[in-house]
Scaffold this motif. Sequence first.
Motif, mmCIF file in Angstrom:
data_model
loop_
_atom_site.group_PDB
_atom_site.id
_atom_site.type_symbol
_atom_site.label_atom_id
_atom_site.label_comp_id
_atom_site.label_asym_id
_atom_site.label_seq_id
_atom_site.Cartn_x
_atom_site.Cartn_y
_atom_site.Cartn_z
ATOM 1 N N ASP A 100 0.812 -1.213 0.000
ATOM 2 C CA ASP A 100 0.000 0.000 0.000
ATOM 3 C C ASP A 100 0.846 1.264 0.000
ATOM 4 N N VAL A 101 2.046 1.157 0.571
ATOM 5 C CA VAL A 101 2.928 2.309 0.717
ATOM 6 C C VAL A 101 4.341 1.896 0.349
ATOM 7 N N LEU A 102 4.993 2.738 -0.446
ATOM 8 C CA LEU A 102 6.406 2.553 -0.768
ATOM 9 C C LEU A 102 7.170 3.772 -0.282
ATOM 10 N N VAL A 103 8.241 3.543 0.474
ATOM 11 C CA VAL A 103 9.150 4.618 0.873
ATOM 12 C C VAL A 103 10.482 4.363 0.178
ATOM 13 N N ASN A 104 10.827 5.235 -0.762
ATOM 14 C CA ASN A 104 12.072 5.108 -1.520
ATOM 15 C C ASN A 104 13.198 5.792 -0.758
ATOM 16 N N ASN A 105 13.880 5.007 0.084
ATOM 17 C CA ASN A 105 14.941 5.565 0.915
ATOM 18 C C ASN A 105 16.333 5.105 0.493
ATOM 19 N N ALA A 106 16.443 3.969 -0.174
ATOM 20 C CA ALA A 106 17.751 3.424 -0.534
ATOM 21 C C ALA A 106 18.519 4.410 -1.407
ATOM 22 N N ALA A 107 19.778 4.641 -1.058
ATOM 23 C CA ALA A 107 20.596 5.588 -1.814
ATOM 24 C C ALA A 107 22.056 5.391 -1.453
ATOM 25 N N VAL A 108 22.927 5.899 -2.306
ATOM 26 C CA VAL A 108 24.354 5.932 -2.011
ATOM 27 C C VAL A 108 24.822 7.381 -2.041
ATOM 28 N N GLY A 162 -2.972 4.296 -2.822
ATOM 29 C CA GLY A 162 -1.676 4.026 -2.210
ATOM 30 C C GLY A 162 -0.870 5.293 -2.051
ATOM 31 N N ARG A 163 0.351 5.122 -1.588
ATOM 32 C CA ARG A 163 1.263 6.240 -1.379
ATOM 33 C C ARG A 163 2.683 5.832 -1.747
ATOM 34 N N ILE A 164 3.392 6.766 -2.372
ATOM 35 C CA ILE A 164 4.829 6.635 -2.603
ATOM 36 C C ILE A 164 5.481 7.880 -2.025
ATOM 37 N N VAL A 165 6.455 7.683 -1.153
ATOM 38 C CA VAL A 165 7.183 8.802 -0.564
ATOM 39 C C VAL A 165 8.662 8.634 -0.885
ATOM 40 N N ASN A 166 9.244 9.636 -1.527
ATOM 41 C CA ASN A 166 10.642 9.597 -1.917
ATOM 42 C C ASN A 166 11.498 10.407 -0.939
ATOM 43 N N ILE A 167 12.674 9.882 -0.621
ATOM 44 C CA ILE A 167 13.619 10.623 0.201
ATOM 45 C C ILE A 167 14.592 11.338 -0.732
#
Length: 256
Positions: A85-93, A141-146
């Motif tokens: 239902d929710v994606l948090v795009n946190n993975a990063a380098v 749904g929700r997508i939240v990007n960091i």
Amino acid sequence: MEFPATGRRVLITGASRGLGRAAAHAFAANGDLVAVHYGTREDDARHTLAALPGSGHVLVGGDLSDPAVAAEVAGRAADGLGGIDVLVNNAAVMRGPHSLPGTPYEEWVAVWQQHVAVNLLATAQISHLAGRRMIDAGNGGRIVNIGSRGAFRGEPDHPAYGATKAAVHALGQSLAVSLAPYGIGVASVAPGFFETERVADRLSGAEGEAIRAQSPFGRVASPDEIAAAVLWLASPAAEWSSGTVIDLNGASYLRT
């Protein structure tokens, strides 16, 4: 936006420590089910998982910059939670300093390729995989990007990081428009400096005082402060914030 009785099913990428860990705890404390994703830090991710309140959370590992692996990660998360239902795009380098004047060409190319692969392409790929599941489920749904403050003020020592985070902001705004008809809200946060294991040496060293002085509050943020904003953006109440990029930098950089 409708959720199952057990709470939202939330996939958080890069949740082994730092902000990802704080976000996982915030959602779990809210009664949601969390898929804790990790790239390489399996032990840290297992620690994150073990410390989450509630039950039904799952662990999923894999390199999201590989499209095939990203598909496997999304599939395992959806299977383990019963959906997404929710994606948090946190993975990063954010690799070491790579200013143009001080970086040889071969190293410059390699650093840029890695940042684009992880920070941008992996974010786009997992957003598609989760977004399609949200569309097919028909419950919104929700997508939240960091993102990052550096997308706006510039990162002279880390230009690939600043540029890819700017691209993540733009991606989020594009997705916000295309996914709104399906009840899916997409937003981003742009944090300034905040405490994580990755920057602990900088904050405790000679540079720490100057970093804290960037904000008139005289400090940096905690991961929990950023996670609280992510949790709100993922809530039903935040639908009208879709498309936004929220600055979370303690007035250290003011956009006009």
